[in-house]
Design an enzyme around this catalytic site. Structure first.
Site, mmCIF file in Angstrom:
data_model
loop_
_atom_site.group_PDB
_atom_site.id
_atom_site.type_symbol
_atom_site.label_atom_id
_atom_site.label_comp_id
_atom_site.label_asym_id
_atom_site.label_seq_id
_atom_site.Cartn_x
_atom_site.Cartn_y
_atom_site.Cartn_z
ATOM 1 N N CYS A 116 4.438 -6.238 12.373
ATOM 2 C CA CYS A 116 2.781 -6.990 11.781
ATOM 3 C C CYS A 116 2.780 -8.253 11.404
ATOM 4 C CB CYS A 116 1.871 -5.572 11.534
ATOM 5 S SG CYS A 116 2.030 -3.867 12.438
ATOM 6 N N HIS A 272 -5.534 -9.212 10.282
ATOM 7 C CA HIS A 272 -4.135 -8.100 10.635
ATOM 8 C C HIS A 272 -5.007 -6.520 11.469
ATOM 9 C CE1 HIS A 272 -1.028 -5.263 13.032
ATOM 10 N NE2 HIS A 272 -1.306 -4.638 11.626
ATOM 11 N N ASN A 302 -3.356 -0.884 16.324
ATOM 12 C CA ASN A 302 -3.517 -1.190 15.693
ATOM 13 C C ASN A 302 -1.846 -2.441 16.670
ATOM 14 O OD1 ASN A 302 -0.965 -3.267 14.305
ATOM 15 N ND2 ASN A 302 -0.766 -1.617 13.064
HETATM 16 N N1 ACO Z 1 -5.326 13.593 12.736
HETATM 17 C C1 ACO Z 1 -6.051 14.585 11.458
HETATM 18 N N2 ACO Z 1 -5.180 14.752 10.482
HETATM 19 C C2 ACO Z 1 -4.341 13.958 10.258
HETATM 20 C C3 ACO Z 1 -3.881 12.640 10.912
HETATM 21 C C4 ACO Z 1 -4.775 12.882 12.027
HETATM 22 N N3 ACO Z 1 -3.965 12.248 13.064
HETATM 23 N N4 ACO Z 1 -3.287 12.205 10.582
HETATM 24 C C5 ACO Z 1 -2.815 12.880 9.361
HETATM 25 N N5 ACO Z 1 -3.712 13.616 8.989
HETATM 26 C C6 ACO Z 1 -3.935 14.945 7.782
HETATM 27 C C7 ACO Z 1 -2.971 14.622 7.149
HETATM 28 O O1 ACO Z 1 -1.621 15.534 7.609
HETATM 29 C C8 ACO Z 1 -3.124 15.169 5.455
HETATM 30 O O2 ACO Z 1 -3.184 16.596 5.831
HETATM 31 P P1 ACO Z 1 -3.327 17.168 4.290
HETATM 32 O O3 ACO Z 1 -3.802 16.595 2.874
HETATM 33 O O4 ACO Z 1 -3.537 18.848 4.321
HETATM 34 O O5 ACO Z 1 -1.902 17.088 3.826
HETATM 35 C C9 ACO Z 1 -4.485 14.506 5.535
HETATM 36 O O6 ACO Z 1 -4.842 13.989 6.951
HETATM 37 C C10 ACO Z 1 -4.873 12.929 4.860
HETATM 38 O O7 ACO Z 1 -4.176 12.428 4.717
HETATM 39 P P2 ACO Z 1 -3.419 10.748 4.169
HETATM 40 O O8 ACO Z 1 -1.745 10.342 4.851
HETATM 41 O O9 ACO Z 1 -3.983 10.835 2.926
HETATM 42 O O10 ACO Z 1 -4.897 10.172 5.046
HETATM 43 P P3 ACO Z 1 -4.642 8.317 4.727
HETATM 44 O O11 ACO Z 1 -6.307 8.690 4.946
HETATM 45 O O12 ACO Z 1 -3.632 8.008 3.946
HETATM 46 O O13 ACO Z 1 -4.900 8.112 6.312
HETATM 47 C C11 ACO Z 1 -3.693 6.733 7.801
HETATM 48 C C12 ACO Z 1 -3.545 8.235 6.957
HETATM 49 C C13 ACO Z 1 -4.145 6.366 8.920
HETATM 50 C C14 ACO Z 1 -2.084 6.718 8.140
HETATM 51 C C15 ACO Z 1 -3.501 5.667 6.702
HETATM 52 O O14 ACO Z 1 -3.065 5.984 5.316
HETATM 53 C C16 ACO Z 1 -3.235 4.411 6.421
HETATM 54 O O15 ACO Z 1 -3.755 3.357 7.704
HETATM 55 N N6 ACO Z 1 -1.834 3.509 6.719
HETATM 56 C C17 ACO Z 1 -1.824 1.752 6.596
HETATM 57 C C18 ACO Z 1 -1.229 1.750 8.576
HETATM 58 C C19 ACO Z 1 -0.595 0.400 7.458
HETATM 59 O O16 ACO Z 1 -0.937 -0.421 7.506
HETATM 60 N N7 ACO Z 1 0.539 0.168 8.457
HETATM 61 C C20 ACO Z 1 0.378 -1.175 8.641
HETATM 62 C C21 ACO Z 1 1.042 -1.749 9.891
HETATM 63 S S1 ACO Z 1 2.468 -1.504 10.973
HETATM 64 C C22 ACO Z 1 3.608 -1.821 10.865
HETATM 65 O O17 ACO Z 1 3.951 -2.986 10.555
HETATM 66 C C23 ACO Z 1 4.266 -1.874 11.835
#
Ligand code: ACO
Length: 345
Positions: A116, A272, A302
């Site tokens: 990224c 990004h 993304n």
């Molecule tokens: N739909 C519904 N529920 C979901 C989904 C989905 N798509 N994905 C996860 N959940 C659930 C989880 O299982 C969890 O359930 P639980 O509470 O029963 O265990 C709940 O939602 C909360 O999950 P979290 O992972 O804590 O959710 P969070 O608010 O952190 O959001 C996300 C997840 C969107 C992935 C976030 O953490 C994020 O954006 N992280 C950073 C991503 C990023 O910056 N990537 C870097 C660039 S990528 C690269 O370099 C290749």
């Protein structure tokens, strides 16, 4: 005196696959909901290729659009820098594959593997080479084909909903400086690339990764890997989120500080596009108002190496990025890697 050069952005263009995949479409593939995806990420839809196009094809289409837009003859391109984490082949990189498809005889081509953060790294590389005057027209490409390697079941929902396919290309031109002509700085109005800051922390390598195929895996790829689905991206989302906010802020602040400006001097912040909440947190803490931040993650998800130039391309065509604007780009991604560029448009 030896001729001095500055590098300027000669143009930006993008290519997106036609096939739109909405959050409601994803609801049919996995246990998720439009409400969850929008609330947690800001994403409403993304593009997923439904043709035979590979990553290099998306990149080539972006470059063709760029050449048309800036009216540059392909013979004038003297270097191709390609950023991707989704190459057509394990090796060679997409740089040389695109060099052939674009019919650029013997032009140097390389891949940048900083995920990224590919744009800040690619621009830093192009800027350095353009300043030597040896390379006059460098094309930077960010291209990704994520959709074939996403786990589109409930098991992979935390990652699959985030990513989209797409590509964007940027022309970096070496422009000779006149005898008394200043280089671009944050204080003057001279257009060009002003400064770049890059960083990385390999402690994060296992936190956001595709583990296999790879030479760290016995046999390169094996049955165990296939059964566990380890060829799909793995991400510890919350950890990545926290590091992204911290590093994007840290890196932006350091770049602004060493150029003796504050966030209030920035005309447009182009972060990004990994999660709208990350970008809101960064802009909020920098006290940059929403109308000075460009986001399009809502429409494209993304697209990794393509996000920043895709934003620049859209911002320009929507009139939100104009000549003379001071632009700050900032990215964080797998590696971990991060980087920021300061550009006078
Ligand atoms: N739909 C519904 N529920 C979901 C989904 C989905 N798509 N994905 C996860 N959940 C659930 C989880 O299982 C969890 O359930 P639980 O509470 O029963 O265990 C709940 O939602 C909360 O999950 P979290 O992972 O804590 O959710 P969070 O608010 O952190 O959001 C996300 C997840 C969107 C992935 C976030 O953490 C994020 O954006 N992280 C950073 C991503 C990023 O910056 N990537 C870097 C660039 S990528 C690269 O370099 C290749």
């Amino acid at each position: 005196m030896t001729q001095q050069f500055k590098s300027v952005i000669g143009g930006v263009a993008h290519h997106l696959p036609d096939n739109v995949v909405t959050n409601s479409d994803l609801e049919k593939m996995m246990e998720t909901s439009d409400a969850w995806i929008q609330e947690r990420t800001g994403i409403r839809e993304r593009r997923w290729v439904d043709t035979e196009d590979k990553t290099s094809d998306l990149g080539v289409k972006a470059v063709e659009k760029l050449l048309q837009k800036v009216e540059l003859n392909r013979n004038e391109i003297d270097l191709l820098i390609a950023g991707t984490l989704s190459p057509d082949l394990y090796f060679p990189g997409i740089g040389s594959i695109m060099q052939k498809k674009l019919n650029l005889p013997n032009v140097g081509a390389m891949d940048i593997r900083t995920q990224c953060s590919a744009f800040p790294y690619s621009l830093a590389t192009a800027d350095g080479l353009a300043r030597t005057g040896v390379y006059r027209n460098i094309v930077i490409v960010g291209a990704e084909l994520h959709s074939p390697v996403l786990d589109k079941t409930t098991r992979g929902r935390d990652v699959a909903v985030l990513f989209g396919d797409g590509a964007a290309a940027t022309l970096v031109k070496a422009v000779p400086l006149g005898d008394n002509e200043s280089r671009p700085t944050a204080q003057n109005t001279v257009s060009g690339v002003i400064d770049t800051l890059l960083g990385s922390d390999g402690n994060g390598a296992g936190i956001l990764t595709i583990k296999s195929p790879g030479l760290a895996t016995p046999g390169f790829v094996n049955h165990d890997v296939v059964e566990k689905g380890e060829y799909f991206p793995y991400m510890e989302g919350r950890t990545v989120f926290k590091h992204a906010v911290t590093r994007m802020l840290e890196c932006s602040s350091s770049l602004l500080k060493r150029n003796n400006i504050t966030a209030q001097d920035i005309d447009l912040l182009v972060p990004h596009q990994a999660n709208l909440r990350i970008n809101d947190a960064v802009a909020d803490r920098m006290k940059i108002p929403a109308d000075k931040v460009f986001n399009n993650i809502q429409k494209y998800g993304n697209t990794t190496a393509a996000t920043i130039p895709l934003c620049l391309s859209e911002a320009e065509s929507e009139g939100k990025l104009k000549k003379g604007d001071l632009v700050l780009t900032v990215a964080f991604g797998a590696g971990f890697t991060w980087g920021a560029n300061l550009i006078r448009w």
